[in-house]
Design an enzyme around this catalytic site. Structure first.
Site, short mmCIF file in Angstrom:
data_model
loop_
_atom_site.label_atom_id
_atom_site.label_comp_id
_atom_site.label_asym_id
_atom_site.label_seq_id
_atom_site.Cartn_x
_atom_site.Cartn_y
_atom_site.Cartn_z
N ARG A 253 9.11 2.69 -10.47
CA ARG A 253 8.74 1.76 -9.39
C ARG A 253 7.29 2.01 -9.00
O ARG A 253 6.79 3.12 -9.13
CB ARG A 253 9.64 1.98 -8.16
CG ARG A 253 11.09 1.61 -8.38
CD ARG A 253 11.29 0.11 -8.49
NE ARG A 253 12.70 -0.25 -8.56
CZ ARG A 253 13.41 -0.34 -9.69
NH1 ARG A 253 12.83 -0.08 -10.85
NH2 ARG A 253 14.68 -0.68 -9.65
N GLY B 54 -10.38 3.34 -3.96
CA GLY B 54 -11.44 4.29 -4.30
C GLY B 54 -12.59 3.65 -5.05
O GLY B 54 -13.53 4.33 -5.43
N HIS C 82 -4.84 -1.84 1.70
CA HIS C 82 -5.72 -1.69 2.86
C HIS C 82 -5.16 -0.81 3.97
O HIS C 82 -5.89 -0.51 4.92
CB HIS C 82 -6.08 -3.08 3.41
CG HIS C 82 -6.98 -3.83 2.46
ND1 HIS C 82 -6.49 -4.46 1.34
CD2 HIS C 82 -8.32 -4.01 2.45
CE1 HIS C 82 -7.50 -5.01 0.69
NE2 HIS C 82 -8.62 -4.75 1.33
N ASP D 139 -14.10 5.48 -0.03
CA ASP D 139 -14.27 5.89 -1.43
C ASP D 139 -15.02 7.22 -1.56
O ASP D 139 -14.96 7.86 -2.61
CB ASP D 139 -15.04 4.81 -2.21
CG ASP D 139 -14.44 3.42 -2.03
OD1 ASP D 139 -13.21 3.33 -1.83
OD2 ASP D 139 -15.19 2.44 -2.07
N GLU E 36 -7.32 2.89 -8.41
CA GLU E 36 -7.31 1.45 -8.73
C GLU E 36 -8.23 1.07 -9.90
O GLU E 36 -7.98 0.07 -10.56
CB GLU E 36 -7.69 0.64 -7.49
CG GLU E 36 -9.09 0.94 -6.97
CD GLU E 36 -9.48 0.13 -5.75
OE1 GLU E 36 -8.71 -0.73 -5.31
OE2 GLU E 36 -10.59 0.36 -5.22
O1 F6P Z 1 -14.97 0.22 -0.71
C1 F6P Z 1 -13.83 0.27 0.07
C2 F6P Z 1 -12.70 -0.50 -0.59
O2 F6P Z 1 -11.54 -0.36 0.21
C3 F6P Z 1 -12.41 -0.09 -2.02
O3 F6P Z 1 -11.69 1.12 -2.12
C4 F6P Z 1 -11.68 -1.31 -2.52
O4 F6P Z 1 -11.81 -1.43 -3.92
C5 F6P Z 1 -12.39 -2.43 -1.82
O5 F6P Z 1 -13.03 -1.87 -0.69
C6 F6P Z 1 -11.50 -3.55 -1.38
O6 F6P Z 1 -12.30 -4.58 -0.92
P1 F6P Z 1 -11.76 -5.79 -0.03
O7 F6P Z 1 -11.60 -5.27 1.38
O8 F6P Z 1 -12.83 -6.82 -0.16
O9 F6P Z 1 -10.45 -6.21 -0.60
#
Ligand code: F6P
Length: 361
Positions: free
Chosen positions: A279, A186, A285, A143, A238
């Site tokens: 779309r 982010g 991840h 982030d 997001e």
């Molecule tokens: O802080 C890193 C991050 O990937 C964020 O961008 C995202 O909102 C969050 O972690 C997702 O968390 P998790 O891995 O618990 O789904």
């Protein structure tokens, strides 16, 4: 020559690319530079709650250059299980901080290096103060929201992955006359969206720092059409709010909520407003994995070396940072000043200068 020390290193919070490169730099600098021992603590502070403590010896034979290339973390990590409010099986929260501190004492650590984000540092700093543990922090997060550092380990790889996704979406968007929406991570800031959107040539970039209207985006897409364009690429962070002003979250099966879903809401709204087939891709991840970029490997290496040197100088409660082409250190509390995109941010000015619609006009 300084006496032999044992230092601990742990990774905490969400993983990202470049963590293993930090671990490798810490081990290499500690052993080659000072002849110290390094123990890797497993699963953030979770391993310190176990008895025997869950830790592994790290040395030059394990911390090889191949760690530069590996995403994830060989130590494991967690982004829940705050030891000050630890969730117990009966549903209650228990303060287990003294157990964590005891775990550090049992290992005989002279100092601890934590590789984390602002949330992890809040917990680790409190533990360090309570237990009198000499502590140094190294910033990591896709982030890039840790205060005082221009770059955190993992950010550049996430931007590279998102940019590559745009590169792959553009030809299919053009082939099918579609609006393609890419939702990127982010957390509460829009740096991944803004940087990848510029690098990938997006037409619209939406970030939580800048309010948008569907009308403004639809008008921009209409202008593109007038110029002969048959497709549009929209990147959305997001945590961008929906049209009612709410952040869009998903309830995960085990009770936690995460951001996610704004892309699909936006897709529906834009399809209706523009009559274009739309779309949505939610990148998720994959932004945290893959081979670390060269920048993330370099930051990881510089941060790891500097953190060990700080310990050698007896300087603690410090955050290692990157500023003006240099690795420096600042008080750890600086980590909590969340970095966000400002109106005069170079990324924002660049996007506007390129005629990219940010949703506000
Ligand atoms: O802080 C890193 C991050 O990937 C964020 O961008 C995202 O909102 C969050 O972690 C997702 O968390 P998790 O891995 O618990 O789904």
């Amino acid at each position: 020559m300084s006496h032999t020390k044992t230092i601990g290193v742990l990774t905490s919070g969400g993983d990202c690319a470049g963590l293993n490169a930090v671990i490798r730099a810490v081990v290499t600098r500690a052993e080659v530079g000072y002849g110290w021992r390094v123990l890797g603590l497993r699963q953030g502070t979770q391993g310190l709650l176990k008895r025997p403590v869950d830790a592994m010896a790290l040395d030059l034979s394990s911390a090889t250059a191949s760690m530069l290339r590996m995403a994830g973390t060989i130590l494991g990590t967690t982004n829940h299980g705050d030891p000050f409010a630890y969730p117990m099986p009966d549903g209650t929260l228990k303060d287990r901080s003294e157990e964590v501190i005891e775990g550090i004492r049992l290992l005989g650590l002279d100092a601890l290096i934590g590789i984390g984000g602002d949330g992890s540092f809040a917990i680790l700093r409190r533990l360090a103060q309570q237990g009198g543990i000499p502590f140094v922090g190294i910033p990591k997060t896709i982030d890039n929201d840790v205060g005082a550092t221009e770059s955190s380990v993992g950010y550049h790889t996430a931007v590279m992955v998102a940019t590559e996704a745009i590169d792959r979406l553009q030809p299919t968007a053009a082939s099918h006359d579609r609006i393609m929406i890419l939702e990127v991570m982010g957390r509460d800031n829009g740096q991944i969206a803004m940087a990848s959107g510029i690098a990938g040539g997006a037409d619209v970039i939406l970030v939580p720092e800048i309010p948008y209207t569907i009308d403004a985006i639809a008008a921009h897409i209409a202008k593109l059409r007038q110029r002969g364009r048959n497709f549009a690429i929209v990147v959305v962070a997001e945590s961008v709010r929906d049209i009612t002003g709410e952040r869009v979250r998903q309830q995960q099966a085990l009770g936690r909520t995460t951001y996610g879903g704004i892309g699909h809401m936006l897709g529906d709204a834009l399809a209706k407003a523009t009559s274009a087939e739309t779309r949505v891709t939610v990148l998720g991840h994959v932004q945290r994995g893959g081979q670390p970029t060269h920048d993330d490997r370099l930051f990881a290496s510089a941060f790891g070396v500097h953190a060990v040197d700080l310990i050698a100088r007896g300087q603690f409660d410090r955050l290692v940072v990157w500023q003006n082409r240099r690795v420096l250190d600042v008080p750890l509390t600086f980590a909590f000043q969340q970095a966000q995109l400002a109106a005069d941010d170079t990324l924002v000015k660049t996007a506007r200068g390129l005629g990219i619609c940010l949703g506000d006009k």
